[in-house]
Design a protein around this motif. Sequence first.
Motif, mmCIF file in Angstrom:
data_model
loop_
_atom_site.group_PDB
_atom_site.id
_atom_site.type_symbol
_atom_site.label_atom_id
_atom_site.label_comp_id
_atom_site.label_asym_id
_atom_site.label_seq_id
_atom_site.Cartn_x
_atom_site.Cartn_y
_atom_site.Cartn_z
ATOM 1 N N VAL A 81 1.487 2.095 -3.574
ATOM 2 C CA VAL A 81 0.293 2.711 -4.166
ATOM 3 C C VAL A 81 0.206 4.173 -3.735
ATOM 4 O O VAL A 81 -0.025 5.064 -4.562
ATOM 5 N N ARG B 281 -5.632 6.193 -8.439
ATOM 6 C CA ARG B 281 -6.101 4.820 -8.292
ATOM 7 C C ARG B 281 -7.465 4.716 -8.969
ATOM 8 O O ARG B 281 -8.344 5.547 -8.735
ATOM 9 N N VAL C 48 -3.876 -3.921 -8.096
ATOM 10 C CA VAL C 48 -4.306 -2.526 -8.003
ATOM 11 C C VAL C 48 -3.992 -1.860 -9.340
ATOM 12 O O VAL C 48 -2.920 -2.067 -9.909
ATOM 13 N N THR C 49 -4.924 -1.050 -9.826
ATOM 14 C CA THR C 49 -4.727 -0.325 -11.079
ATOM 15 C C THR C 49 -4.602 1.164 -10.780
ATOM 16 O O THR C 49 -5.399 1.726 -10.037
ATOM 17 N N ILE C 50 -3.582 1.776 -11.375
ATOM 18 C CA ILE C 50 -3.311 3.195 -11.163
ATOM 19 C C ILE C 50 -3.101 3.844 -12.530
ATOM 20 O O ILE C 50 -2.307 3.350 -13.338
ATOM 21 N N SER D 233 -10.378 -1.214 -12.399
ATOM 22 C CA SER D 233 -10.001 -1.762 -13.688
ATOM 23 C C SER D 233 -11.234 -2.085 -14.517
ATOM 24 O O SER D 233 -12.280 -2.466 -13.986
ATOM 25 N N GLU E 10 0.830 -1.213 0.000
ATOM 26 C CA GLU E 10 0.000 0.000 0.000
ATOM 27 C C GLU E 10 0.865 1.264 0.000
ATOM 28 O O GLU E 10 0.465 2.292 -0.558
ATOM 29 N N ASP F 232 -8.663 -6.170 -10.661
ATOM 30 C CA ASP F 232 -9.032 -5.727 -9.315
ATOM 31 C C ASP F 232 -8.967 -6.878 -8.326
ATOM 32 O O ASP F 232 -8.630 -6.688 -7.159
#
Length: 132
Positions: free
Chosen positions: A91, A101, A114-116, A104, A88, A110
């Motif tokens: 992220v 953030r 994690v998608t950013i 997805s 985290e 997901d």
Amino acid sequence: MIDPTAPVRLARPSRDLRAAERFYVDGLGLAVLWRTTEHVPGEHDLLMVGPPGAAWHVELTHDPLRPTVPAPTVDDLFVVYLGGPVDEALVERLVAAGGSRVASHNPYWDAHGVTIADPDGYRLVLCSRTWP
């Protein structure tokens, strides 16, 4: 057949190479491998980032005289397989470095990471799985 150890370059346009550098270097932790910003007519400004010694890197380009506006879709993904839980703190660092953030488009990502979105809207997936 392509040699499986052949170097790979992923090239994308960027609106702002400084913002992209903050995201990929300060946020993700990649190194600047090459940079050109001489503003030579007919040439692009370039920022190449990646892990030193790796067989891949990301090239971000900007043409100051005829800029290309990035046009990422929700499925333009740069996936990094971490082989364990997504930290985290990483992220948070990516968000602090200009990322957002996002959910997805494909729920698989997901469920496994994690998608950013980077400052240009391209999506980085930090995947907890391994590959292959």
